[in-house]
Design an enzyme around this catalytic site. Structure first.
Site, PDB file in Angstrom:
ATOM      1  N   LYS A  37       0.846  -1.197   0.000  1.00 35.00           N
ATOM      2  CA  LYS A  37       0.000   0.000   0.000  1.00 35.00           C
ATOM      3  C   LYS A  37       0.881   1.246   0.000  1.00 35.00           C
ATOM      4  CE  LYS A  37      -0.372  -0.310   5.048  1.00 35.00           C
ATOM      5  NZ  LYS A  37      -1.171  -0.909   6.141  1.00 35.00           N
ATOM      6  N   TYR A 244      19.004  28.591  11.014  1.00 36.66           N
ATOM      7  CA  TYR A 244      17.854  29.339  11.553  1.00 36.66           C
ATOM      8  C   TYR A 244      17.792  29.234  13.072  1.00 36.66           C
ATOM      9  CZ  TYR A 244      15.716  30.038   6.960  1.00 36.66           C
ATOM     10  OH  TYR A 244      15.446  30.429   5.681  1.00 36.66           O
TER      11      TYR A 244
HETATM   12  C1  PLP Z   1      -0.469  -1.943   6.784  1.00 43.08           C
HETATM   13  C2  PLP Z   1      -1.019  -3.242   7.197  1.00 43.08           C
HETATM   14  C3  PLP Z   1      -0.180  -4.350   7.376  1.00 43.08           C
HETATM   15  C4  PLP Z   1       1.328  -4.256   7.302  1.00 43.08           C
HETATM   16  O1  PLP Z   1       1.823  -3.678   8.492  1.00 43.08           O
HETATM   17  P1  PLP Z   1       3.398  -3.567   8.783  1.00 43.08           P
HETATM   18  O2  PLP Z   1       3.473  -3.068  10.165  1.00 43.08           O
HETATM   19  O3  PLP Z   1       3.922  -2.579   7.783  1.00 43.08           O
HETATM   20  O4  PLP Z   1       3.962  -4.916   8.583  1.00 43.08           O
HETATM   21  C5  PLP Z   1      -0.763  -5.572   7.652  1.00 43.08           C
HETATM   22  N1  PLP Z   1      -2.110  -5.693   7.792  1.00 43.08           N
HETATM   23  C6  PLP Z   1      -2.939  -4.633   7.640  1.00 43.08           C
HETATM   24  C7  PLP Z   1      -4.402  -4.833   7.806  1.00 43.08           C
HETATM   25  C8  PLP Z   1      -2.423  -3.376   7.365  1.00 43.08           C
HETATM   26  O5  PLP Z   1      -3.248  -2.333   7.234  1.00 43.08           O
END
Ligand code: PLP
Length: 349
Positions: A37, A244
């Site tokens: 994702k 800064y």
């Molecule tokens: C994002 C997600 C994962 C992966 O999580 P990580 O901590 O990056 O391994 C797994 N299951 C679901 C439902 C998620 O939304």
């Protein structure tokens, strides 16, 4: 020096190595749904699905659009993890053979119309209280309890195995499983869960951040190198202030290098003095406040440091976790906030 730019070099061989590390922690029948994702956590969705197709068993994404992009290059299972919401979207799932999650009873009427054509993962709310069908309403989706579907949940505290919420969630998941009472498949674990609760791996695990090397575990390496060039070097006396707000004052005569990169490239603006970077294989540190387009680093102790030298902000040799932990951030956020203007290079697709 040619016209400088910050660079993000993504090495898919490092991701494949990380996946082997993950696999070596799983029983041999367990399948890996690689979570890609959010543009594969900044590692390019489409290239990642090409590069990883031989080493994972399926893909997990959030949006239908992401799933359709992967389908152009892969015939592996793809799961739309946050479900879909219209009959057009269900038609697209059917046409492209994409699985989807049902996480709320409000989705049931539409899902029911497609129950014979689609594979579903039923997400149970076991205590994270974000997405998922509650145990008290679970029987309303009994028609989804069939062998081809999968029962899933998500742990809120998988990264902290001491937290008692883990036991509560695992127990609630067992309760749901007992109501199902058939041979559906099961999926519980994200990256942290794979390392902390290996006996809950069941049929599918869902690692994201571990594939990209953003979690502490022996053998995992940060798969992206974020770097830029030095465009100026200042020789300062003792007691001179830098950047800064003049946040720091030199404690001794110092050489300060200015790197062509800032928070507009995705480096955290809140990075504190002492945040590590690498120049010519030597460790150096952030000194003074991060600007929009520039970072200052202390190169006093680095021999022969000169304009044009590369500064690595994170890489396989300098874990992104060092930066994240020092600055109370998470590696996920650093990876997904790399800005568009950073020049991309892709290795070993
Ligand atoms: C994002 C997600 C994962 C992966 O999580 P990580 O901590 O990056 O391994 C797994 N299951 C679901 C439902 C998620 O939304």
């Amino acid at each position: 020096m040619i016209e400088p730019n910050s660079e993000l070099i993504i090495d898919y061989e490092l991701i494949r190595n990380n996946i082997q590390v993950i696999r070596s922690n799983l029983h041999s029948n367990c399948k890996i749904m690689g979570i890609i994702k959010s543009n594969a956590y900044g590692h390019d969705l489409k290239k990642a699905s090409q590069a990883l197709d031989d080493v994972i068993d399926g893909y997990g994404v959030v949006r239908l659009g992401e799933a359709l992009k992967i389908r152009e290059v892969s015939s592996k299972p793809i799961l739309a993890m946050q479900g879909v919401y219209s009959s057009d979207a269900y038609d697209a799932l059917k046409k492209n053979n994409i699985w989807s999650v049902v996480h709320s009873i409000s989705q049931l009427p539409l899902a029911k119309q497609y129950q014979d054509d689609l594979l579903f993962w039923i997400k149970v709310n076991t205590g994270m209280n974000r997405l998922g069908i509650g145990l008290d309403e679970f029987d309303q989706c009994h028609w989804l309890f069939k062998d081809s579907n999968t029962l899933m949940t998500h742990l809120a505290c998988a990264d902290n195995p001491e937290d008692e919420l883990n036991n509560t969630q695992l127990k609630n998941f067992d309760d749901a499983w007992n109501q199902v009472a058939n041979s559906m498949q099961r999926s519980v674990l994200n990256s942290a869960g794979i390392f902390n609760f290996p006996d809950q791996a069941y049929d599918w695990v869902r690692p994201g951040i571990a594939m990209y090397g953003g979690i502490d575990f022996p053998g995992l390496k940060t798969a992206m190198t974020f770097r830029s060039q030095i465009i100026s070097i200042q020789s300062l006396d003792k007691d001179e202030r830098i950047g800064y707000g003049g946040r720091v004052k030199t404690k001794k005569p110092s050489k300060i290098a200015i790197v062509y990169c800032g928070y507009a490239d995705g480096f955290p603006q809140t990075a504190i003095d002492g945040t590590s970077v690498i120049v010519n294989s030597y460790q150096s540190q952030i000194i003074g406040r991060v600007s929009m387009d520039l970072i200052s680093i202390d190169v006093t102790e680095i021999p022969d440091c000169k304009i044009g030298d590369w500064c690595e902000l994170w890489s396989a040799d300098l874990s992104i976790l060092e930066n994240a932990k020092k600055n109370h951030l998470i590696s996920y956020e650093l990876m997904t906030k790399m800005s568009q203007r950073v020049k991309r290079q892709y290795l070993n697709i």
